[in-house]
Design a protein around this motif. Structure first.
Motif, PDB file in Angstrom:
ATOM      1  N   LEU A  16      21.622  32.202  60.516  1.00  0.00           N
ATOM      2  CA  LEU A  16      22.074  33.419  59.841  1.00  0.00           C
ATOM      3  C   LEU A  16      20.929  34.423  59.715  1.00  0.00           C
ATOM      4  O   LEU A  16      21.087  35.614  59.993  1.00  0.00           O
ATOM      5  CB  LEU A  16      22.619  33.074  58.453  1.00  0.00           C
ATOM      6  N   ARG A  17      19.749  33.926  59.299  1.00  0.00           N
ATOM      7  CA  ARG A  17      18.598  34.815  59.144  1.00  0.00           C
ATOM      8  C   ARG A  17      18.151  35.391  60.475  1.00  0.00           C
ATOM      9  O   ARG A  17      17.766  36.560  60.565  1.00  0.00           O
ATOM     10  CB  ARG A  17      17.447  34.049  58.494  1.00  0.00           C
ATOM     11  N   ALA A  18      18.218  34.577  61.534  1.00  0.00           N
ATOM     12  CA  ALA A  18      17.813  35.048  62.853  1.00  0.00           C
ATOM     13  C   ALA A  18      18.716  36.177  63.346  1.00  0.00           C
ATOM     14  O   ALA A  18      18.304  37.006  64.155  1.00  0.00           O
ATOM     15  CB  ALA A  18      17.832  33.894  63.859  1.00  0.00           C
ATOM     16  N   ASN A  19      19.925  36.201  62.823  1.00  0.00           N
ATOM     17  CA  ASN A  19      20.871  37.244  63.217  1.00  0.00           C
ATOM     18  C   ASN A  19      20.957  38.375  62.192  1.00  0.00           C
ATOM     19  O   ASN A  19      21.899  39.170  62.202  1.00  0.00           O
ATOM     20  CB  ASN A  19      22.254  36.625  63.428  1.00  0.00           C
ATOM     21  N   GLY A  20      19.962  38.433  61.314  1.00  0.00           N
ATOM     22  CA  GLY A  20      19.859  39.544  60.378  1.00  0.00           C
ATOM     23  C   GLY A  20      20.790  39.506  59.190  1.00  0.00           C
ATOM     24  O   GLY A  20      20.955  40.516  58.488  1.00  0.00           O
ATOM     25  N   ILE A  21      21.406  38.368  58.944  1.00  0.00           N
ATOM     26  CA  ILE A  21      22.328  38.263  57.810  1.00  0.00           C
ATOM     27  C   ILE A  21      21.544  37.892  56.554  1.00  0.00           C
ATOM     28  O   ILE A  21      20.750  36.957  56.561  1.00  0.00           O
ATOM     29  CB  ILE A  21      23.428  37.218  58.086  1.00  0.00           C
ATOM     30  N   LYS A  22      21.762  38.633  55.483  1.00  0.00           N
ATOM     31  CA  LYS A  22      21.070  38.386  54.222  1.00  0.00           C
ATOM     32  C   LYS A  22      22.026  37.805  53.196  1.00  0.00           C
ATOM     33  O   LYS A  22      23.243  37.987  53.278  1.00  0.00           O
ATOM     34  CB  LYS A  22      20.463  39.686  53.693  1.00  0.00           C
ATOM     35  N   ALA A  23      21.454  37.118  52.230  1.00  0.00           N
ATOM     36  CA  ALA A  23      22.279  36.524  51.173  1.00  0.00           C
ATOM     37  C   ALA A  23      22.962  37.623  50.375  1.00  0.00           C
ATOM     38  O   ALA A  23      22.334  38.628  50.025  1.00  0.00           O
ATOM     39  CB  ALA A  23      21.412  35.665  50.262  1.00  0.00           C
ATOM     40  N   PRO A  24      24.242  37.470  50.075  1.00  0.00           N
ATOM     41  CA  PRO A  24      24.954  38.491  49.294  1.00  0.00           C
ATOM     42  C   PRO A  24      24.489  38.493  47.840  1.00  0.00           C
ATOM     43  O   PRO A  24      23.906  37.517  47.356  1.00  0.00           O
ATOM     44  CB  PRO A  24      26.414  38.043  49.398  1.00  0.00           C
ATOM     45  N   HIS A  25      24.730  39.577  47.155  1.00  0.00           N
ATOM     46  CA  HIS A  25      24.371  39.689  45.742  1.00  0.00           C
ATOM     47  C   HIS A  25      25.509  39.105  44.916  1.00  0.00           C
ATOM     48  O   HIS A  25      26.600  39.674  44.846  1.00  0.00           O
ATOM     49  CB  HIS A  25      24.126  41.154  45.364  1.00  0.00           C
ATOM     50  N   VAL A  26      25.266  37.946  44.328  1.00  0.00           N
ATOM     51  CA  VAL A  26      26.289  37.293  43.512  1.00  0.00           C
ATOM     52  C   VAL A  26      25.674  36.886  42.178  1.00  0.00           C
ATOM     53  O   VAL A  26      24.452  36.793  42.047  1.00  0.00           O
ATOM     54  CB  VAL A  26      26.877  36.053  44.216  1.00  0.00           C
ATOM     55  N   GLU A  27      26.525  36.646  41.212  1.00  0.00           N
ATOM     56  CA  GLU A  27      26.068  36.189  39.900  1.00  0.00           C
ATOM     57  C   GLU A  27      26.399  34.706  39.744  1.00  0.00           C
ATOM     58  O   GLU A  27      27.378  34.204  40.305  1.00  0.00           O
ATOM     59  CB  GLU A  27      26.748  36.997  38.786  1.00  0.00           C
ATOM     60  N   ALA A  28      25.572  34.016  38.999  1.00  0.00           N
ATOM     61  CA  ALA A  28      25.798  32.594  38.765  1.00  0.00           C
ATOM     62  C   ALA A  28      26.954  32.378  37.793  1.00  0.00           C
ATOM     63  O   ALA A  28      27.186  33.186  36.888  1.00  0.00           O
ATOM     64  CB  ALA A  28      24.534  31.947  38.215  1.00  0.00           C
ATOM     65  N   LYS A  29      27.671  31.285  37.974  1.00  0.00           N
ATOM     66  CA  LYS A  29      28.699  30.896  37.025  1.00  0.00           C
ATOM     67  C   LYS A  29      28.027  30.258  35.803  1.00  0.00           C
ATOM     68  O   LYS A  29      26.878  29.824  35.877  1.00  0.00           O
ATOM     69  CB  LYS A  29      29.656  29.896  37.673  1.00  0.00           C
ATOM     70  N   PRO A  30      28.725  30.181  34.691  1.00  0.00           N
ATOM     71  CA  PRO A  30      28.141  29.540  33.497  1.00  0.00           C
ATOM     72  C   PRO A  30      27.758  28.093  33.776  1.00  0.00           C
ATOM     73  O   PRO A  30      28.433  27.386  34.532  1.00  0.00           O
ATOM     74  CB  PRO A  30      29.270  29.625  32.461  1.00  0.00           C
ATOM     75  N   VAL A  31      26.658  27.655  33.163  1.00  0.00           N
ATOM     76  CA  VAL A  31      26.207  26.272  33.321  1.00  0.00           C
ATOM     77  C   VAL A  31      27.108  25.368  32.491  1.00  0.00           C
ATOM     78  O   VAL A  31      27.287  25.585  31.286  1.00  0.00           O
ATOM     79  CB  VAL A  31      24.742  26.116  32.878  1.00  0.00           C
ATOM     80  N   GLY A  32      27.672  24.352  33.131  1.00  0.00           N
ATOM     81  CA  GLY A  32      28.591  23.458  32.447  1.00  0.00           C
ATOM     82  C   GLY A  32      27.897  22.323  31.716  1.00  0.00           C
ATOM     83  O   GLY A  32      26.741  21.979  32.035  1.00  0.00           O
ATOM     84  N   PRO A  33      28.541  21.692  30.764  1.00  0.00           N
ATOM     85  CA  PRO A  33      27.946  20.587  30.006  1.00  0.00           C
ATOM     86  C   PRO A  33      27.658  19.361  30.862  1.00  0.00           C
ATOM     87  O   PRO A  33      26.834  18.521  30.500  1.00  0.00           O
ATOM     88  CB  PRO A  33      28.995  20.282  28.922  1.00  0.00           C
ATOM     89  N   GLU A  34      28.339  19.256  32.021  1.00  0.00           N
ATOM     90  CA  GLU A  34      28.132  18.091  32.884  1.00  0.00           C
ATOM     91  C   GLU A  34      26.733  18.033  33.480  1.00  0.00           C
ATOM     92  O   GLU A  34      26.270  16.973  33.909  1.00  0.00           O
ATOM     93  CB  GLU A  34      29.182  18.070  34.001  1.00  0.00           C
ATOM     94  N   ARG A  35      26.042  19.157  33.486  1.00  0.00           N
ATOM     95  CA  ARG A  35      24.706  19.186  34.108  1.00  0.00           C
ATOM     96  C   ARG A  35      23.764  18.155  33.482  1.00  0.00           C
ATOM     97  O   ARG A  35      22.995  17.508  34.201  1.00  0.00           O
ATOM     98  CB  ARG A  35      24.095  20.588  33.985  1.00  0.00           C
ATOM     99  N   GLU A  36      23.838  17.998  32.180  1.00  0.00           N
ATOM    100  CA  GLU A  36      22.923  17.080  31.489  1.00  0.00           C
ATOM    101  C   GLU A  36      23.100  15.636  31.954  1.00  0.00           C
ATOM    102  O   GLU A  36      22.179  14.831  31.844  1.00  0.00           O
ATOM    103  CB  GLU A  36      23.145  17.154  29.972  1.00  0.00           C
TER     104      GLU A  36
END
Length: 440
Positions: free
Chosen positions: A327-347
């Protein structure tokens, strides 16, 4: 200290992140940084050099960390360190009382606690935007050895001319040594005594994110460790596998259990990276949802998915890395997105370091590797001009020149770049755009 002055000192003395990709440290000095973090999480299994260095030089590192905080105007300076590093914590507690903005951020013994996005969340509660830089959240993260190198540059007029490297696993005496930049890996390994396995393979960097190296390969500013492993070790065999074969294996046996996604550290922080969906779409050549492929650009390549989560032994990380590079070799950049809320399962989905080492067959190598900062003599060094993110340095010496240790041999290139210095005193025997060879 004035920010412009400190920035110039760091750039001219070649200070970069002493691990990872080697981001030039001067570019991290930013008045937007309300919080600065010292990363002593020692992210990878078997690595010890950061906690060792901080324990031995706590006063110098804390002083420089305070200087950085004052320079950028940070409100707080947090030392991110695992609770298990008790001796290092004692050393730090003995010196930080005089710095009111400084505190400890205690971490659990999990992987990858040293990933800066994970570290920032653990000690501040802030989530860095997917694909974003920490400074967007008002944070700057610095490596322990990087800050010590900054101290040496500022107070001792010593540029980056050497590197701490841990030599562990199949060696007689595991050790952490200080070696000149450009030293061949064979000579570094020799400092640990006899190799204890036939046909050894050098795995450079941590076992989760490192790569196979060679004996002639030179130490750079980002070389943290050399694992000397048997050629049939799981980590070595995993690294040698071909992506084309791994893709066919995934097509045959990926059962979509979602373990790779459920335990993904970035996914658990709300980033839109879902390895299981990628594996299904890639193996079926299904491009109906292109974001599944584009979102591989949010992968940190920590390796949890393929070295810990997948009970089928598949390789999501490696396959996603191939797509990401395409993707990078073809000039594609990461889109601007926001993170979802962190869930309690992470712990409940953090990866315990002890269990990780058992899973990748490293427990038997988890031994002390004492720090020895004695100067070692080498006959020849090969100093790379690109040891950092950004433009390579430009050589300012020519064949036949006599140089002294610490002398600048390459000036910063145009744009993001730093200076490169002689790591030994001797004669320049070869110069090109990629490296300079000095013989003593």
């Amino acid at each position: 200290m004035d920010m412009k002055e400190l920035s110039s000192i760091l750039q001219q003395n070649g200070i970069v992140g002493a691990g990872g990709a080697g981001f030039p440290t001067y570019a991290k000095l930013d008045e937007r940084a309300e919080t600065i973090i010292l990363n002593c999480a020692e992210c990878e299994p078997l690595l010890r050099l950061h906690r060792q260095l901080l324990e031995k030089h706590a006063a110098e590192i804390a002083e420089m960390f305070h200087t950085i905080a004052e320079t950028v105007g940070a409100k707080e300076a947090i030392i991110g360190i695992k609770k298990a590093y008790k001796k290092t914590i004692e050393a730090v507690n003995a010196v930080i009382e005089k710095y009111p903005e400084m505190r400890l951020g205690l971490l659990d013994e999990v992987y990858p606690a040293g990933d800066e996005v994970v570290l920032i969340y653990e000690v501040t509660g802030k989530v860095v935007r997917p694909g974003g830089l920490p400074i967007e959240s008002g944070v700057a993260v610095f490596n322990v050895e990087t800050v010590y190198n900054a101290y040496r540059a500022l107070h001792e007029n010593t540029p980056v001319e050497d590197k701490l490297v841990s030599v562990v696993a199949e060696v007689e005496n595991p050790i952490t040594v200080r070696v000149p930049i450009g030293t061949p890996l064979d000579e570094v390994v020799a400092q640990a005594g006899h190799v204890t396995t036939p046909n050894p393979v050098y795995f450079v960097g941590g076992p989760m994110m490192g790569n196979i190296g060679t004996g002639a390969q030179p130490v750079t500013k980002t070389t943290n460790a050399i694992l000397v492993l048997p050629e049939d070790h799981y980590i070595i065999q995993k690294k040698l596998k071909k992506n084309s074969i791994d893709m066919k294996r995934a097509a045959a046996c990926c059962c979509q259990c979602t373990m790779c996604t459920d335990l993904c550290p970035r996914h658990l922080l709300g980033h839109p990276i879902e390895p299981n969906k990628f594996m299904l779409a890639a193996t079926c050549k299904d491009i109906q949802e292109p974001n599944i492929f584009i979102n591989t650009m949010f992968c940190s390549s920590c390796g949890v998915c393929e070295l810990y989560s997948c009970f089928q032994g598949l390789s999501p990380r490696s396959l996603m890395a191939e797509y990401k590079a395409g993707l990078r070799a073809n000039g594609i950049k990461a889109p601007h997105v926001e993170a979802k809320p962190v869930g309690p399962e992470r712990e409940y989905r953090k990866v315990p370091m002890e269990r990780l080492m058992a899973r990748i067959d490293l427990t038997k190598y988890n031994k002390e590797a004492p720090l020895d900062e004695s100067e070692i003599a080498v006959k020849k060094v090969k100093i790379m001009m690109s040891q950092h993110i950004g433009a390579p340095a430009s050589p300012i010496v020519k064949k036949g020149d006599k140089v002294t240790k610490g002398q600048m041999i390459a000036e910063p290139g145009k744009g993001l770049s730093v200076g490169i210095h002689a790591s030994v005193t001797g004669t320049v025997t070869e110069v090109n755009d990629k490296y300079v060879i000095i013989e003593t």
